[in-house]
Design a protein around this motif. Structure first.
Motif, PDB file in Angstrom:
ATOM      1  N   THR A   2       0.835  -1.194   0.000  1.00 29.44           N
ATOM      2  CA  THR A   2       0.000   0.000   0.000  1.00 29.44           C
ATOM      3  C   THR A   2       0.870   1.245   0.000  1.00 29.44           C
ATOM      4  O   THR A   2       2.085   1.177   0.109  1.00 29.44           O
ATOM      5  N   GLY A   3       0.226   2.410  -0.078  1.00 31.53           N
ATOM      6  CA  GLY A   3       0.961   3.663  -0.062  1.00 31.53           C
ATOM      7  C   GLY A   3       1.379   4.083   1.332  1.00 31.53           C
ATOM      8  O   GLY A   3       2.117   5.039   1.490  1.00 31.53           O
ATOM      9  N   GLY A   4       0.929   3.374   2.359  1.00 32.38           N
ATOM     10  CA  GLY A   4       1.267   3.722   3.727  1.00 32.38           C
ATOM     11  C   GLY A   4       2.547   3.059   4.175  1.00 32.38           C
ATOM     12  O   GLY A   4       3.196   2.331   3.419  1.00 32.38           O
ATOM     13  N   PRO A   5       2.941   3.299   5.426  1.00 32.35           N
ATOM     14  CA  PRO A   5       4.170   2.700   5.941  1.00 32.35           C
ATOM     15  C   PRO A   5       4.034   1.192   6.101  1.00 32.35           C
ATOM     16  O   PRO A   5       2.946   0.670   6.322  1.00 32.35           O
ATOM     17  N   THR A   6       5.153   0.500   5.969  1.00 28.44           N
ATOM     18  CA  THR A   6       5.185  -0.942   6.217  1.00 28.44           C
ATOM     19  C   THR A   6       6.391  -1.259   7.084  1.00 28.44           C
ATOM     20  O   THR A   6       7.422  -0.564   7.031  1.00 28.44           O
ATOM     21  N   ILE A   7       6.260  -2.308   7.891  1.00 24.97           N
ATOM     22  CA  ILE A   7       7.363  -2.807   8.703  1.00 24.97           C
ATOM     23  C   ILE A   7       7.468  -4.299   8.408  1.00 24.97           C
ATOM     24  O   ILE A   7       6.503  -5.038   8.576  1.00 24.97           O
ATOM     25  N   ARG A   8       8.641  -4.705   7.948  1.00 29.03           N
ATOM     26  CA  ARG A   8       8.877  -6.108   7.613  1.00 29.03           C
ATOM     27  C   ARG A   8      10.025  -6.609   8.475  1.00 29.03           C
ATOM     28  O   ARG A   8      10.991  -5.889   8.717  1.00 29.03           O
ATOM     29  N   MET A   9       9.919  -7.838   8.966  1.00 30.47           N
ATOM     30  CA  MET A   9      10.991  -8.426   9.766  1.00 30.47           C
ATOM     31  C   MET A   9      11.889  -9.245   8.856  1.00 30.47           C
ATOM     32  O   MET A   9      11.409 -10.099   8.122  1.00 30.47           O
ATOM     33  N   VAL A  17      11.764  -0.826   7.581  1.00 29.40           N
ATOM     34  CA  VAL A  17      10.661   0.136   7.647  1.00 29.40           C
ATOM     35  C   VAL A  17      10.653   0.953   6.364  1.00 29.40           C
ATOM     36  O   VAL A  17      11.662   1.551   6.002  1.00 29.40           O
ATOM     37  N   THR A  18       9.494   0.963   5.696  1.00 26.55           N
ATOM     38  CA  THR A  18       9.334   1.741   4.473  1.00 26.55           C
ATOM     39  C   THR A  18       8.328   2.853   4.735  1.00 26.55           C
ATOM     40  O   THR A  18       7.239   2.593   5.256  1.00 26.55           O
ATOM     41  N   GLY A  19       8.704   4.093   4.373  1.00 22.79           N
ATOM     42  CA  GLY A  19       7.884   5.266   4.645  1.00 22.79           C
ATOM     43  C   GLY A  19       6.773   5.454   3.637  1.00 22.79           C
ATOM     44  O   GLY A  19       6.675   4.706   2.684  1.00 22.79           O
ATOM     45  N   PRO A  20       5.928   6.419   3.925  1.00 22.58           N
ATOM     46  CA  PRO A  20       6.176   7.551   4.810  1.00 22.58           C
ATOM     47  C   PRO A  20       5.838   7.221   6.261  1.00 22.58           C
ATOM     48  O   PRO A  20       4.796   6.641   6.553  1.00 22.58           O
ATOM     49  N   ILE A  21       6.755   7.595   7.151  1.00 22.74           N
ATOM     50  CA  ILE A  21       6.531   7.389   8.575  1.00 22.74           C
ATOM     51  C   ILE A  21       7.499   8.279   9.355  1.00 22.74           C
ATOM     52  O   ILE A  21       8.564   8.633   8.856  1.00 22.74           O
ATOM     53  N   THR A  22       7.110   8.646  10.556  1.00 20.25           N
ATOM     54  CA  THR A  22       7.984   9.366  11.473  1.00 20.25           C
ATOM     55  C   THR A  22       8.266   8.452  12.646  1.00 20.25           C
ATOM     56  O   THR A  22       7.345   7.933  13.278  1.00 20.25           O
ATOM     57  N   ILE A  23       9.545   8.253  12.940  1.00 20.48           N
ATOM     58  CA  ILE A  23       9.981   7.407  14.051  1.00 20.48           C
ATOM     59  C   ILE A  23      10.469   8.329  15.156  1.00 20.48           C
ATOM     60  O   ILE A  23      11.293   9.219  14.901  1.00 20.48           O
ATOM     61  N   LEU A  24       9.972   8.146  16.368  1.00 23.47           N
ATOM     62  CA  LEU A  24      10.431   8.915  17.525  1.00 23.47           C
ATOM     63  C   LEU A  24      11.398   8.051  18.318  1.00 23.47           C
ATOM     64  O   LEU A  24      11.058   6.934  18.709  1.00 23.47           O
ATOM     65  N   ASP A  25      12.605   8.573  18.583  1.00 24.42           N
ATOM     66  CA  ASP A  25      13.557   7.798  19.372  1.00 24.42           C
ATOM     67  C   ASP A  25      13.299   8.012  20.862  1.00 24.42           C
ATOM     68  O   ASP A  25      12.389   8.743  21.257  1.00 24.42           O
ATOM     69  N   ALA A  26      14.106   7.379  21.703  1.00 26.11           N
ATOM     70  CA  ALA A  26      13.910   7.437  23.151  1.00 26.11           C
ATOM     71  C   ALA A  26      14.047   8.846  23.714  1.00 26.11           C
ATOM     72  O   ALA A  26      13.505   9.146  24.777  1.00 26.11           O
ATOM     73  N   ASP A  27      14.751   9.725  22.993  1.00 26.45           N
ATOM     74  CA  ASP A  27      14.914  11.116  23.428  1.00 26.45           C
ATOM     75  C   ASP A  27      13.864  12.041  22.827  1.00 26.45           C
ATOM     76  O   ASP A  27      13.929  13.254  23.010  1.00 26.45           O
ATOM     77  N   GLY A  28      12.912  11.467  22.092  1.00 25.83           N
ATOM     78  CA  GLY A  28      11.841  12.257  21.497  1.00 25.83           C
ATOM     79  C   GLY A  28      12.192  12.913  20.171  1.00 25.83           C
ATOM     80  O   GLY A  28      11.414  13.689  19.636  1.00 25.83           O
ATOM     81  N   GLU A  30      12.638  13.214  16.221  1.00 24.16           N
ATOM     82  CA  GLU A  30      11.922  12.650  15.085  1.00 24.16           C
ATOM     83  C   GLU A  30      12.899  12.240  13.985  1.00 24.16           C
ATOM     84  O   GLU A  30      13.826  12.972  13.667  1.00 24.16           O
ATOM     85  N   HIS A  31      12.652  11.072  13.430  1.00 24.27           N
ATOM     86  CA  HIS A  31      13.399  10.575  12.277  1.00 24.27           C
ATOM     87  C   HIS A  31      12.359  10.309  11.199  1.00 24.27           C
ATOM     88  O   HIS A  31      11.567   9.373  11.315  1.00 24.27           O
ATOM     89  N   ARG A  32      12.335  11.155  10.185  1.00 31.66           N
ATOM     90  CA  ARG A  32      11.336  11.026   9.126  1.00 31.66           C
ATOM     91  C   ARG A  32      11.863  10.130   8.017  1.00 31.66           C
ATOM     92  O   ARG A  32      12.999  10.267   7.588  1.00 31.66           O
ATOM     93  N   VAL A  33      10.997   9.229   7.585  1.00 29.05           N
ATOM     94  CA  VAL A  33      11.306   8.349   6.472  1.00 29.05           C
ATOM     95  C   VAL A  33      10.337   8.724   5.357  1.00 29.05           C
ATOM     96  O   VAL A  33       9.118   8.587   5.516  1.00 29.05           O
ATOM     97  N   ALA A  34      10.869   9.213   4.259  1.00 25.99           N
ATOM     98  CA  ALA A  34      10.033   9.674   3.151  1.00 25.99           C
ATOM     99  C   ALA A  34       9.329   8.504   2.461  1.00 25.99           C
ATOM    100  O   ALA A  34       9.774   7.345   2.546  1.00 25.99           O
ATOM    101  N   GLU A  35       8.258   8.804   1.786  1.00 22.41           N
ATOM    102  CA  GLU A  35       7.500   7.780   1.059  1.00 22.41           C
ATOM    103  C   GLU A  35       8.414   7.017   0.106  1.00 22.41           C
ATOM    104  O   GLU A  35       9.197   7.603  -0.639  1.00 22.41           O
ATOM    105  N   GLY A  36       8.338   5.687   0.200  1.00 25.92           N
ATOM    106  CA  GLY A  36       9.142   4.832  -0.660  1.00 25.92           C
ATOM    107  C   GLY A  36      10.575   4.621  -0.197  1.00 25.92           C
ATOM    108  O   GLY A  36      11.265   3.750  -0.706  1.00 25.92           O
ATOM    109  N   HIS A  37      11.044   5.390   0.787  1.00 28.67           N
ATOM    110  CA  HIS A  37      12.398   5.213   1.316  1.00 28.67           C
ATOM    111  C   HIS A  37      12.366   4.160   2.425  1.00 28.67           C
ATOM    112  O   HIS A  37      11.342   3.931   3.050  1.00 28.67           O
ATOM    113  N   THR A  38      13.500   3.545   2.670  1.00 26.89           N
ATOM    114  CA  THR A  38      13.591   2.439   3.618  1.00 26.89           C
ATOM    115  C   THR A  38      14.708   2.682   4.620  1.00 26.89           C
ATOM    116  O   THR A  38      15.763   3.198   4.262  1.00 26.89           O
ATOM    117  N   VAL A  39      14.458   2.303   5.875  1.00 28.07           N
ATOM    118  CA  VAL A  39      15.505   2.269   6.901  1.00 28.07           C
ATOM    119  C   VAL A  39      15.438   0.904   7.580  1.00 28.07           C
ATOM    120  O   VAL A  39      14.403   0.235   7.569  1.00 28.07           O
TER     121      VAL A  39
END
Length: 75
Positions: A2-9, A17-28, A30-39
């Motif tokens: 889909t066009g939304g975020p996905t998380i695959r193990m 993790v494939t964006g678009p999504i914003t990941i918040l770390d333990a210190d608050g 933000e790590h933004r993952v653009a649509e179609g990009h992967t981390v």
């Protein structure tokens, strides 16, 4: 997918993790993952680049559970 975020193990490896999504770390921060990009996020707990994977899981022989099993919910 889909066009939304996905998380695959990845077996015995990180979360992919494939964006678009914003990941918040333990210190608050933000790590933004653009649509179609992967981390890759560490799942073994040994990465020196947390929350990102640095492939240390290969050196420490990390073994993941064979499948995703949600935590039981109490009623």
């Amino acid at each position: 997918m889909t066009g939304g975020p996905t998380i695959r193990m990845e077996a015995n490896g990180p979360y992919i993790v494939t964006g678009p999504i914003t990941i918040l770390d333990a210190d608050g921060r933000e790590h933004r993952v653009a649509e179609g990009h992967t981390v890759k996020l560490c799942r073994c707990g040994h990465s020196a680049k947390k929350p990102y994977c640095d492939e240390t899981h290969r050196r420490v022989d990390f073994v993941s559970r064979p499948s995703f099993e949600p935590e039981p919910t109490e009623r």
